[in-house]
Design an enzyme around this catalytic site. Sequence first.
Site: not given
Lengths: 252, 302
Positions: B47, B70-71, B73-74, B100, B128, B131, B166
Amino acid sequence: MKQQMDFDVKDSLQLGGNYGLLKLRPIAQEMPLIEPGQFAQVEVPNCKTTYLRRPISINYADKHELWLLVRRAGAGTNALCDLRAGAKLNLVLPLGSGFSTQVSGRVLLMGGGVGIAPLLMLGQRLLANKTDVTFLLGARTANEVLQLDLFRQMGETHVATDDGTLGHHGLVTTHPVLAEHFDHVACCGPMPMMRAVTAIAKERSINCEMSLENTMACGVGACLCCVEDTSDEGNVCVCTQGPVFNINRLKW
Amino acid sequence: MVDLSVNIGGGLTLKNPIMTASGTYGYGEEFADFIDLSRLGGIIVKGTTLQPRQGNPYPRMVETPSGMLNAVGLQNKGVDYFVKHIYPRICDIDTALVVNVSGADVSDYVGVCERLSDFDKIAAVEINISCPNVKQGGMSWGTTTAGAAAVTEACRKAWNRTMIVKLTPNVTDVTQIARAAQDAGADAVSLVNTFLGMAIDVERRRPYLSTITGGLSGAAIRPIAVRMVWQVAQAVTIPVIGLGGIMNGRDVVEFLLAGAKAVQIGTANFIDPQVTIKAIDYLHDYMARRSLNTLSELTMLS
């Protein structure tokens, strides 16, 4: 080059009640060159509750053999320790960047518990490079001082146990040998130990490297789960930029 | 003779329907030692946002039954870094390169699309709006039809190649969001992103993740993802790209039977870095054994 390889479990030894040593032999592929401090992502066979591979330090490797020293920390590592000779195991390796192997002056290798695993191979490499190496191994109790004979064969080896059953009585970070002069320290162990060693090394301006064990998913720098916050680049992957970091980069 | 090629909308034809899911495959090059990347139908890179992002504090991941939370966070270095430093390294891989795109505001998404549009080897963007690990934007756009439409419509004006949207599964009716994206100009929709989940360390009596909640992926979510893909495939006319817990070639076929035109493999790459190639080979053999020549013949029997 990283690769996925199948191994035979040639030998499986139980050490110190809570640890296993797996001696593996590659089945078809040739063993890649492995640097001290690198790790493998190890498949966990025969375990209903695990999903991901387990990142395990490489304890020893040559052209024909690879050793993994594993602490029973949960279902996955229990299943690995319970493997018997004859089992098959799939590894992705070699991963990460290891310890510096060209260092000058007097060098101290400090390991706590299963953290001694990468130091065996590092010690061998440093000795081959004619480095002046001293070992300091810590554990909770005498029978958890792992691979002591192998370290003693390599050189001057000091021991500390929390309960005083072997060597210095107390934490490895309180061992008197630490009062001596060292130019470089390589360390791997539990987080409180590594933080304490970092504080000592910073105070005395000793060049120092730590091997981290942040929780990982991919092991190849793709998922960004295992990050460590560094002073120069912010969050970086422990699996690719580490697991070994110079303490100058760590915000500890 | 089996032909695995497939059109996923906006004039983009993939050599086969197997792509890698964003956030699980880095920029592709992380897996170059393990597989021939040019065999993939497409690579969907991490992303990408207008500004660099450090992501969330560690710990960001915990293993769960048949899956993981998961975390992240881009975390990414921003679109400028991507086009200057990463794009030149990966643009010549002979596969469909998809970026993305994520953001907090509509203008962020548009800004990334505009910046990418000068780089002609980017075959598509995947917008995206799903998220679950960012405080602003991300999934909040994808949980309402108005939000999904707003982002899609704005990006459509800034991007004239294939645009995939997405979708998040964390909604009451994913078909409504899919239709909103279609009506606002999406060429295809991909689903599902991760399910919002949570896990607590009972020994420490604390959540495992620094963000408390995170996105659940892996085999655990596959049946829910298959159901959602099946629902959306009947609700829209644009191609649907299926993902969520695909572990092998058999699971790829399952999503194609549910109505997906193509698929993305994500978390499984962590377990087997060669899973994509094995899945392509499996799909080819599956088709050959049944004398199916094209993917349009691969449908669920009544």
